[in-house]
Design a protein around this motif. Structure first.
Motif, mmCIF file in Angstrom:
data_model
loop_
_atom_site.group_PDB
_atom_site.id
_atom_site.type_symbol
_atom_site.label_atom_id
_atom_site.label_comp_id
_atom_site.label_asym_id
_atom_site.label_seq_id
_atom_site.Cartn_x
_atom_site.Cartn_y
_atom_site.Cartn_z
ATOM 1 N N ALA A 191 -3.672 9.894 -18.615
ATOM 2 C CA ALA A 191 -2.532 9.237 -19.255
ATOM 3 C C ALA A 191 -2.882 7.797 -19.622
ATOM 4 N N ALA A 192 -3.610 7.116 -18.732
ATOM 5 C CA ALA A 192 -4.007 5.736 -19.010
ATOM 6 C C ALA A 192 -4.927 5.654 -20.219
ATOM 7 N N SER A 193 -5.784 6.653 -20.388
ATOM 8 C CA SER A 193 -6.696 6.655 -21.540
ATOM 9 C C SER A 193 -5.939 6.807 -22.853
ATOM 10 N N LEU A 194 -4.695 7.265 -22.771
ATOM 11 C CA LEU A 194 -3.854 7.420 -23.958
ATOM 12 C C LEU A 194 -2.833 6.295 -24.074
ATOM 13 N N GLY A 195 -3.011 5.251 -23.254
ATOM 14 C CA GLY A 195 -2.154 4.081 -23.363
ATOM 15 C C GLY A 195 -0.991 4.030 -22.408
ATOM 16 N N ASP A 196 -0.916 4.946 -21.473
ATOM 17 C CA ASP A 196 0.190 4.973 -20.517
ATOM 18 C C ASP A 196 -0.323 4.580 -19.138
ATOM 19 N N GLY A 197 -0.284 3.295 -18.819
ATOM 20 C CA GLY A 197 -0.742 2.813 -17.528
ATOM 21 C C GLY A 197 -2.173 2.316 -17.555
ATOM 22 N N GLU A 198 -2.656 1.964 -16.383
ATOM 23 C CA GLU A 198 -4.011 1.439 -16.217
ATOM 24 C C GLU A 198 -4.835 2.407 -15.365
ATOM 25 N N PRO A 199 -6.116 2.597 -15.705
ATOM 26 C CA PRO A 199 -6.965 3.494 -14.912
ATOM 27 C C PRO A 199 -7.205 2.931 -13.514
ATOM 28 N N ARG A 200 -7.354 3.852 -12.552
ATOM 29 C CA ARG A 200 -7.583 3.460 -11.164
ATOM 30 C C ARG A 200 -8.809 4.182 -10.624
ATOM 31 N N ALA A 201 -9.449 3.579 -9.636
ATOM 32 C CA ALA A 201 -10.615 4.185 -8.996
ATOM 33 C C ALA A 201 -10.157 5.087 -7.857
ATOM 34 N N TYR A 202 -10.978 6.076 -7.546
ATOM 35 C CA TYR A 202 -10.631 7.017 -6.483
ATOM 36 C C TYR A 202 -11.057 6.469 -5.128
ATOM 37 N N ARG A 203 -10.093 6.329 -4.245
ATOM 38 C CA ARG A 203 -10.340 5.961 -2.858
ATOM 39 C C ARG A 203 -9.574 6.930 -1.967
ATOM 40 N N HIS A 204 -10.056 7.118 -0.757
ATOM 41 C CA HIS A 204 -9.414 8.085 0.119
ATOM 42 C C HIS A 204 -9.481 7.598 1.560
ATOM 43 N N ARG A 205 -8.607 8.194 2.372
ATOM 44 C CA ARG A 205 -8.637 7.930 3.813
ATOM 45 C C ARG A 205 -8.228 9.208 4.520
ATOM 46 N N ASP A 206 -9.135 9.767 5.315
ATOM 47 C CA ASP A 206 -8.845 11.008 6.029
ATOM 48 C C ASP A 206 -7.853 10.743 7.160
ATOM 49 N N LEU A 207 -6.827 11.580 7.214
ATOM 50 C CA LEU A 207 -5.818 11.437 8.259
ATOM 51 C C LEU A 207 -5.868 12.565 9.271
ATOM 52 N N GLY A 208 -6.922 13.391 9.202
ATOM 53 C CA GLY A 208 -7.059 14.445 10.189
ATOM 54 C C GLY A 208 -7.474 15.768 9.587
ATOM 55 N N PHE A 209 -7.820 16.695 10.460
ATOM 56 C CA PHE A 209 -8.264 18.024 10.061
ATOM 57 C C PHE A 209 -7.552 19.068 10.910
ATOM 58 N N VAL A 210 -7.405 20.245 10.348
ATOM 59 C CA VAL A 210 -6.817 21.362 11.084
ATOM 60 C C VAL A 210 -7.654 22.603 10.845
ATOM 61 N N VAL A 211 -7.828 23.423 11.879
ATOM 62 C CA VAL A 211 -8.578 24.671 11.791
ATOM 63 C C VAL A 211 -7.751 25.765 12.458
ATOM 64 N N ASP A 212 -7.375 26.780 11.713
ATOM 65 C CA ASP A 212 -6.558 27.872 12.224
ATOM 66 C C ASP A 212 -7.457 28.900 12.905
ATOM 67 N N LEU A 213 -7.214 29.166 14.185
ATOM 68 C CA LEU A 213 -8.046 30.098 14.945
ATOM 69 C C LEU A 213 -7.328 31.402 15.269
ATOM 70 N N GLY A 214 -6.201 31.647 14.616
ATOM 71 C CA GLY A 214 -5.497 32.913 14.805
ATOM 72 C C GLY A 214 -4.563 32.894 15.994
ATOM 73 N N GLY A 215 -3.521 33.728 15.925
ATOM 74 C CA GLY A 215 -2.530 33.734 16.988
ATOM 75 C C GLY A 215 -1.841 32.388 17.078
ATOM 76 N N VAL A 216 -1.721 31.860 18.287
ATOM 77 C CA VAL A 216 -1.118 30.533 18.468
ATOM 78 C C VAL A 216 -2.192 29.463 18.646
ATOM 79 N N LYS A 217 -3.458 29.829 18.462
ATOM 80 C CA LYS A 217 -4.563 28.910 18.713
ATOM 81 C C LYS A 217 -4.999 28.201 17.435
ATOM 82 N N ALA A 218 -5.375 26.952 17.587
ATOM 83 C CA ALA A 218 -5.899 26.154 16.490
ATOM 84 C C ALA A 218 -6.575 24.933 17.074
ATOM 85 N N ALA A 219 -7.262 24.199 16.208
ATOM 86 C CA ALA A 219 -7.838 22.911 16.587
ATOM 87 C C ALA A 219 -7.416 21.914 15.519
ATOM 88 N N ALA A 220 -6.925 20.764 15.940
ATOM 89 C CA ALA A 220 -6.426 19.783 14.983
ATOM 90 C C ALA A 220 -6.551 18.382 15.551
#
Length: 501
Positions: free
Chosen positions: A329-358
């Motif tokens: 959208a910015a390349s078409l004149g709507d707003g300004e381009p931004r760089a990609y930044r990220h911050r991981d807030l955690g991971f989850v792994v489903d192990l079936g049943g009621v078990k998981a790791a997170a």
């Protein structure tokens, strides 16, 4: 013009349509008419969720976006044209002012003898449906045989790759196969055996060690034979030869060693990084200001770790899709381009049943608490079908699973070495151009004694004559396996969303 409707492509289309508010023509090219929520695919294979629960209609949720069904075969950057093949074999072309390449990834192959012929991947809905049928069939055939060796081989399931997908497939698969023999008087004494192999030194090597230890403990307590530092040296019809010299009799080999970028990105002839298209932090292709790339197809600089690129996971693809929409959208004149930044807030792994790791926000959880967080996360992250998914979970908690074979996906229709894991291969029809391996697919199929196979008498014979009653399948791009030294390969796990926040 957006190519691909995975996590990155779907999010780009959704956000861009809201930003455009009808002021732009947005076209989405994808082989299927749905977005697939990959993290819940193991639950489809285990009979917990029905297949449509993990899909979201593109036309139903992207009402301001034109959907074109087909596979991109070639992109002419100078003419700004995308050439594609439709689901019935007919070709076409689409022009664009801005192009977003979000073609995603496919199964990663290694030069291991017999794997391409005897293993199946786990990247698409057809493969999950096939695995569910196959596990059910092997248990039923094992129960019917009088040969103890054959029974043991059919009840042995080998999963290669202890990343997100392999770990979850083994965890759910063990519960699924155990449920089929539990309290069944005619299956007394049957002991389904699941092996999880990886050359790494621990399960989930890309995650925090505490999550790895939790997953390893749950798998071993459940009876999964976890073998680290071990992989497959050769696959045969009778089983697999491991790198430690042991031969395992089995009829099932599930290949979950990782993914590699879709070959379409490499075909553009632009600068690449291990098969991924190099882009700047604004997700633009250098020298091609009208071309953007995101998700698994793009090598996006990691501004949090200079010199590195963001890994091929859905938490990045989903966020990059949103940013890509804003920058288009910015390349078409709507707003300004931004760089990609990220911050991981955690991971989850489903192990079936009621078990998981997170570890949400860095707080390590295991057991039922992690299971609740994991399912809550998936419900929040899914762009649709939340009530249906929750209803299936509730029914699974109070009712036994329906372990029946539907027979809708055959072994030969989900080969490991495909550029389109989201599509099941079908017999060719009129006007279909096929590659050499496709032309020989029915005749080249080994007998039902191979891992992942079916009874020979139930396999298709020579390809039937073309006729109006046969729907032609999609034309595949030429695709070659990626070895350890191949720049198109990647060591990243193939289950992308588990760490999204």
């Amino acid at each position: 013009m957006i190519v691909g409707a995975g996590f990155a492509g779907y999010r780009t289309a959704r956000v861009l349509s809201r930003l455009a508010r009808g002021r732009a023509d947005i076209t989405l090219l994808n082989p299927t008419d749905y977005f697939l929520y990959l993290p819940l695919l193991p639950q489809v294979a285990a009979g917990i969720l029905e297949p449509r629960r993990v899909t979201v209609s593109l036309s139903g949720t992207l009402r301001q976006v034109r959907l074109v069904l087909g596979e991109a075969d070639r992109i002419d950057l100078d003419a700004r044209t995308v050439h594609y093949t439709g689901p019935e074999g007919d070709g076409g072309s689409l022009s664009y002012d801005r192009l977003v390449l979000a073609a995603g990834s496919v199964n990663k192959l290694l030069p291991v003898p017999g794997v391409a012929e005897h293993a199946h991947g786990f990247r698409g809905l057809p493969e999950a449906l096939y695995l569910r049928d196959h596990v059910t069939r092997q248990v039923e055939l094992a129960a019917a045989t009088d040969d103890p060796a054959s029974c043991a081989a059919r009840c042995t399931f080998v999963v290669v790759g202890a990343g997100y997908t392999g770990t979850e497939v083994a965890a759910h698969g063990k519960l699924f196969s155990d449920a089929q023999v539990h309290k069944h008087p005619m299956r007394t004494g049957m002991r389904p055996r699941w092996l999880l192999l990886d050359i790494a030194d621990r399960v989930l090597p890309e995650l925090d060690e505490r999550l790895s230890r939790t997953a390893d403990r749950v798998l071993r307590e459940r009876g999964v034979d976890v073998r680290m530092g071990t992989s497959v040296k050769e696959a045969t019809r009778e089983g697999v030869l491991l790198t430690d010299g042991e031969f395992v009799d089995t009829r099932t080999l599930v290949w979950c060693v990782g993914v590699r970028p879709d070959p379409l990105a490499e075909s553009l002839g632009l600068p690449m990084e291990r098969g991924r298209l190099l882009v700047d932090p604004q997700l633009r292709v250098p020298g091609r200001p009208e071309v953007f790339a995101c998700g698994d197809a793009a090598a996006v600089p990691d501004l949090e770790e200079p010199g590195q690129y963001t890994p091929m996971t859905a938490q990045h693809a989903w966020r990059q899709g949103k940013l890509c929409a804003h920058n288009v959208a910015a390349s078409l004149g709507d707003g300004e381009p931004r760089a990609y930044r990220h911050r991981d807030l955690g991971f989850v792994v489903d192990l079936g049943g009621v078990k998981a790791a997170a570890n949400p926000l860095g707080v390590h959880l295991s057991g039922p608490a992690a299971g609740a967080v994991t399912r809550g996360y998936h419900l929040a992250a899914m762009p649709g079908n939340r009530v249906r998914v929750a209803a299936d979970w509730l029914l699974d908690a109070v009712l036994p699973r329906q372990a029946v074979q539907l027979g809708l996906v055959r072994s030969w229709s989900v080969p490991l070495d495909t550029a389109s894991p989201e599509l099941a291969r079908v017999p060719s029809g009129p006007g279909r151009q096929t590659s050499g391996d496709e032309a020989a697919e029915p005749a080249a199929e080994p007998s039902g004694s191979r891992p992942g196979g079916e009874p020979e008498k139930r396999r298709p014979g020579p390809r039937p004559p073309a006729g109006p009653h046969l729907a032609p399948g999609p034309v595949k791009r030429t695709d070659s396996p990626a070895g350890p030294g191949d720049p198109a390969g990647t060591d990243n796990p193939d289950n992308p969303v588990q760490g999204d926040s």
